[in-house]
Motif scaffolding. Sequence first.
Motif, PDB file in Angstrom:
ATOM      1  N   LEU A 253      -4.989  -8.365   0.006  1.00 46.55           N
ATOM      2  CA  LEU A 253      -4.669  -9.466  -0.907  1.00 46.55           C
ATOM      3  C   LEU A 253      -3.665  -9.065  -1.982  1.00 46.55           C
ATOM      4  CD1 LEU A 253      -8.194 -11.133  -1.291  1.00 46.55           C
ATOM      5  CD2 LEU A 253      -6.183 -12.125  -0.153  1.00 46.55           C
ATOM      6  N   ARG A 254      -2.759  -8.151  -1.621  1.00 44.78           N
ATOM      7  CA  ARG A 254      -1.679  -7.756  -2.530  1.00 44.78           C
ATOM      8  C   ARG A 254      -0.336  -8.166  -1.913  1.00 44.78           C
ATOM      9  NH1 ARG A 254      -5.424  -3.498  -3.165  1.00 44.78           N
ATOM     10  NH2 ARG A 254      -5.942  -3.087  -5.355  1.00 44.78           N
ATOM     11  N   ASN A 255       0.529  -8.684  -2.742  1.00 46.29           N
ATOM     12  CA  ASN A 255       1.830  -9.158  -2.264  1.00 46.29           C
ATOM     13  C   ASN A 255       2.774  -7.966  -2.142  1.00 46.29           C
ATOM     14  OD1 ASN A 255       3.745 -10.976  -1.416  1.00 46.29           O
ATOM     15  ND2 ASN A 255       4.322 -11.626  -3.469  1.00 46.29           N
ATOM     16  N   LEU A 256       2.686  -7.273  -1.026  1.00 39.99           N
ATOM     17  CA  LEU A 256       3.402  -6.007  -0.842  1.00 39.99           C
ATOM     18  C   LEU A 256       4.879  -6.224  -0.533  1.00 39.99           C
ATOM     19  CD1 LEU A 256       0.769  -4.134   1.389  1.00 39.99           C
ATOM     20  CD2 LEU A 256       1.000  -4.086  -1.117  1.00 39.99           C
ATOM     21  N   ASP A 257       5.706  -5.331  -1.079  1.00 39.48           N
ATOM     22  CA  ASP A 257       7.140  -5.362  -0.769  1.00 39.48           C
ATOM     23  C   ASP A 257       7.501  -4.282   0.251  1.00 39.48           C
ATOM     24  OD1 ASP A 257       6.785  -3.128  -2.299  1.00 39.48           O
ATOM     25  OD2 ASP A 257       8.347  -3.610  -3.775  1.00 39.48           O
ATOM     26  N   TYR A 258       6.531  -3.859   1.031  1.00 37.13           N
ATOM     27  CA  TYR A 258       6.751  -2.861   2.078  1.00 37.13           C
ATOM     28  C   TYR A 258       5.709  -3.084   3.177  1.00 37.13           C
ATOM     29  CZ  TYR A 258       2.704  -0.656  -0.076  1.00 37.13           C
ATOM     30  OH  TYR A 258       1.451  -0.424  -0.588  1.00 37.13           O
ATOM     31  N   GLY A 259       5.871  -2.390   4.278  1.00 41.54           N
ATOM     32  CA  GLY A 259       4.913  -2.499   5.375  1.00 41.54           C
ATOM     33  C   GLY A 259       5.439  -1.821   6.626  1.00 41.54           C
ATOM     34  N   ASP A 260       4.744  -2.028   7.734  1.00 38.56           N
ATOM     35  CA  ASP A 260       5.157  -1.457   9.006  1.00 38.56           C
ATOM     36  C   ASP A 260       6.451  -2.131   9.472  1.00 38.56           C
ATOM     37  OD1 ASP A 260       5.067  -0.040  11.446  1.00 38.56           O
ATOM     38  OD2 ASP A 260       4.110  -1.759  12.413  1.00 38.56           O
ATOM     39  N   ARG A 261       7.478  -1.298   9.675  1.00 36.53           N
ATOM     40  CA  ARG A 261       8.810  -1.799  10.025  1.00 36.53           C
ATOM     41  C   ARG A 261       9.287  -2.786   8.965  1.00 36.53           C
ATOM     42  NH1 ARG A 261       7.379  -2.541  16.361  1.00 36.53           N
ATOM     43  NH2 ARG A 261       5.333  -2.870  15.418  1.00 36.53           N
ATOM     44  N   ASP A 262       9.456  -4.061   9.303  1.00 36.79           N
ATOM     45  CA  ASP A 262       9.954  -4.987   8.283  1.00 36.79           C
ATOM     46  C   ASP A 262       8.864  -5.940   7.791  1.00 36.79           C
ATOM     47  OD1 ASP A 262       9.824  -6.263  10.727  1.00 36.79           O
ATOM     48  OD2 ASP A 262      11.509  -7.617  10.301  1.00 36.79           O
ATOM     49  N   SER A 263       7.599  -5.565   7.955  1.00 36.19           N
ATOM     50  CA  SER A 263       6.488  -6.407   7.505  1.00 36.19           C
ATOM     51  C   SER A 263       6.437  -6.450   5.977  1.00 36.19           C
ATOM     52  CB  SER A 263       5.166  -5.858   8.044  1.00 36.19           C
ATOM     53  OG  SER A 263       5.176  -5.838   9.452  1.00 36.19           O
TER      54      SER A 263
ATOM     55  N   SER B 283      -9.043  -7.161  -8.109  1.00 34.98           N
ATOM     56  CA  SER B 283      -8.340  -7.201  -9.378  1.00 34.98           C
ATOM     57  C   SER B 283      -7.934  -8.636  -9.693  1.00 34.98           C
ATOM     58  CB  SER B 283      -7.094  -6.312  -9.318  1.00 34.98           C
ATOM     59  OG  SER B 283      -6.151  -6.871  -8.410  1.00 34.98           O
ATOM     60  N   ALA B 284      -7.394  -8.829 -10.899  1.00 35.73           N
ATOM     61  CA  ALA B 284      -6.935 -10.162 -11.277  1.00 35.73           C
ATOM     62  C   ALA B 284      -5.816 -10.634 -10.354  1.00 35.73           C
ATOM     63  CB  ALA B 284      -6.464 -10.141 -12.726  1.00 35.73           C
ATOM     64  N   ASP B 285      -4.921  -9.746  -9.961  1.00 36.60           N
ATOM     65  CA  ASP B 285      -3.826 -10.122  -9.052  1.00 36.60           C
ATOM     66  C   ASP B 285      -4.370 -10.516  -7.674  1.00 36.60           C
ATOM     67  OD1 ASP B 285      -1.911  -9.699 -10.964  1.00 36.60           O
ATOM     68  OD2 ASP B 285      -1.391  -7.677 -10.288  1.00 36.60           O
ATOM     69  N   GLN B 286      -5.336  -9.770  -7.181  1.00 36.09           N
ATOM     70  CA  GLN B 286      -5.924 -10.102  -5.883  1.00 36.09           C
ATOM     71  C   GLN B 286      -6.631 -11.454  -5.932  1.00 36.09           C
ATOM     72  OE1 GLN B 286      -8.031  -6.249  -5.738  1.00 36.09           O
ATOM     73  NE2 GLN B 286      -7.284  -6.063  -3.621  1.00 36.09           N
ATOM     74  N   MET B 287      -7.334 -11.706  -7.021  1.00 39.19           N
ATOM     75  CA  MET B 287      -8.010 -12.996  -7.173  1.00 39.19           C
ATOM     76  C   MET B 287      -6.994 -14.136  -7.222  1.00 39.19           C
ATOM     77  SD  MET B 287     -11.300 -12.780  -7.105  1.00 39.19           S
ATOM     78  CE  MET B 287     -11.687 -14.371  -7.824  1.00 39.19           C
ATOM     79  N   ALA B 288      -5.891 -13.917  -7.930  1.00 39.66           N
ATOM     80  CA  ALA B 288      -4.858 -14.956  -8.023  1.00 39.66           C
ATOM     81  C   ALA B 288      -4.245 -15.234  -6.661  1.00 39.66           C
ATOM     82  CB  ALA B 288      -3.783 -14.528  -9.017  1.00 39.66           C
ATOM     83  N   ASN B 289      -3.998 -14.199  -5.877  1.00 36.85           N
ATOM     84  CA  ASN B 289      -3.436 -14.395  -4.534  1.00 36.85           C
ATOM     85  C   ASN B 289      -4.428 -15.115  -3.613  1.00 36.85           C
ATOM     86  OD1 ASN B 289      -0.969 -13.138  -5.122  1.00 36.85           O
ATOM     87  ND2 ASN B 289      -1.793 -11.107  -4.668  1.00 36.85           N
ATOM     88  N   ALA B 290      -5.711 -14.757  -3.740  1.00 40.63           N
ATOM     89  CA  ALA B 290      -6.728 -15.435  -2.934  1.00 40.63           C
ATOM     90  C   ALA B 290      -6.796 -16.921  -3.288  1.00 40.63           C
ATOM     91  CB  ALA B 290      -8.083 -14.774  -3.147  1.00 40.63           C
ATOM     92  N   ALA B 291      -6.724 -17.229  -4.579  1.00 41.61           N
ATOM     93  CA  ALA B 291      -6.767 -18.626  -5.018  1.00 41.61           C
ATOM     94  C   ALA B 291      -5.567 -19.399  -4.479  1.00 41.61           C
ATOM     95  CB  ALA B 291      -6.805 -18.687  -6.542  1.00 41.61           C
ATOM     96  N   THR B 292      -4.402 -18.764  -4.449  1.00 39.46           N
ATOM     97  CA  THR B 292      -3.203 -19.423  -3.919  1.00 39.46           C
ATOM     98  C   THR B 292      -3.358 -19.749  -2.434  1.00 39.46           C
ATOM     99  OG1 THR B 292      -1.769 -18.334  -5.534  1.00 39.46           O
ATOM    100  CG2 THR B 292      -0.722 -19.170  -3.530  1.00 39.46           C
ATOM    101  N   ILE B 293      -3.849 -18.774  -1.677  1.00 44.12           N
ATOM    102  CA  ILE B 293      -4.055 -18.993  -0.237  1.00 44.12           C
ATOM    103  C   ILE B 293      -5.021 -20.156  -0.008  1.00 44.12           C
ATOM    104  CG2 ILE B 293      -5.032 -17.971   1.858  1.00 44.12           C
ATOM    105  CD1 ILE B 293      -3.987 -15.246   0.834  1.00 44.12           C
ATOM    106  N   ALA B 294      -6.114 -20.164  -0.775  1.00 48.45           N
ATOM    107  CA  ALA B 294      -7.098 -21.233  -0.608  1.00 48.45           C
ATOM    108  C   ALA B 294      -6.522 -22.591  -0.998  1.00 48.45           C
ATOM    109  CB  ALA B 294      -8.335 -20.924  -1.438  1.00 48.45           C
ATOM    110  N   GLU B 295      -5.799 -22.640  -2.081  1.00 46.96           N
ATOM    111  CA  GLU B 295      -5.240 -23.912  -2.551  1.00 46.96           C
ATOM    112  C   GLU B 295      -4.245 -24.495  -1.552  1.00 46.96           C
ATOM    113  OE1 GLU B 295      -3.601 -23.088  -6.348  1.00 46.96           O
ATOM    114  OE2 GLU B 295      -5.552 -22.806  -7.327  1.00 46.96           O
TER     115      GLU B 295
END
Length: 231
Positions: free
Chosen positions: A132-142, A95-107
């Motif tokens: 490549l999604r900026n998640l606000d949840y995860g395993d335990r406190d990830s 998605s556009a959000d995933q592409m934007a996050n990938a570009a940030t990591i690369a930059e």
Amino acid sequence: MTSLRTASHPAAARTGARAGARSDGRGRGAGRRAPARRPAKRKRRAPRRSGAAGIMRWWPALLIAAALVAGAAWGTERAPRPGTCTLPGSSVTLSADQMANAATIAEVGWDRGLPDRAVVIALATAMQESTLRNLDYGDRDSLGLFQQRPSQGWGTPEQVQDPVYAAGQFYDRLVQIPEWESGRLTNIAQAVQISGHPELYQKWQEFAQELTTMLQSGAMMDDNCSRPTPM
């Protein structure tokens, strides 16, 4: 004085008198009105069909309409969605959000002067951890792109959900791993992440290499990620 003819025929006289009375309108029958006609009875309409009978009558049309709707939905699902990009080599759609996050990591990696190998490892790791999604949840406190844990010293919850900060933290630890530039990708990523599923990073290597090359070109891509368009 009564004539002998009239007197000898009294019945005839009475008959003539009644005929005269009818002829001059003074008889009883002259004043009677004709009986009023009754209005014709309306035919009752057949009751409309309802319930199961109505459904049985219209089910062919309903079936056709349902098929058309299902076909349209299927076509919409298969058609490329606006703002998505499918990498031709790996066939992964982002998605556009995933592409934007990938570009940030690369930059962040390139801004630090790191080689493409570091970006490939980072993108493969983020794809496995969060797709490549900026998640606000995860395993335990990830949390965040790399599912970094504040309790393990990665930063505050707010910091690890900042893509720039999270990528920087990953690169900081990556370059401390011996032979990170030549080692097997999944082993290097595991040494940084300490995951319960260390082998899963490897499956994203080809995808991460293709995505790194695309981002390095500095061009926006069309819906199929196959034709570069100058920014």
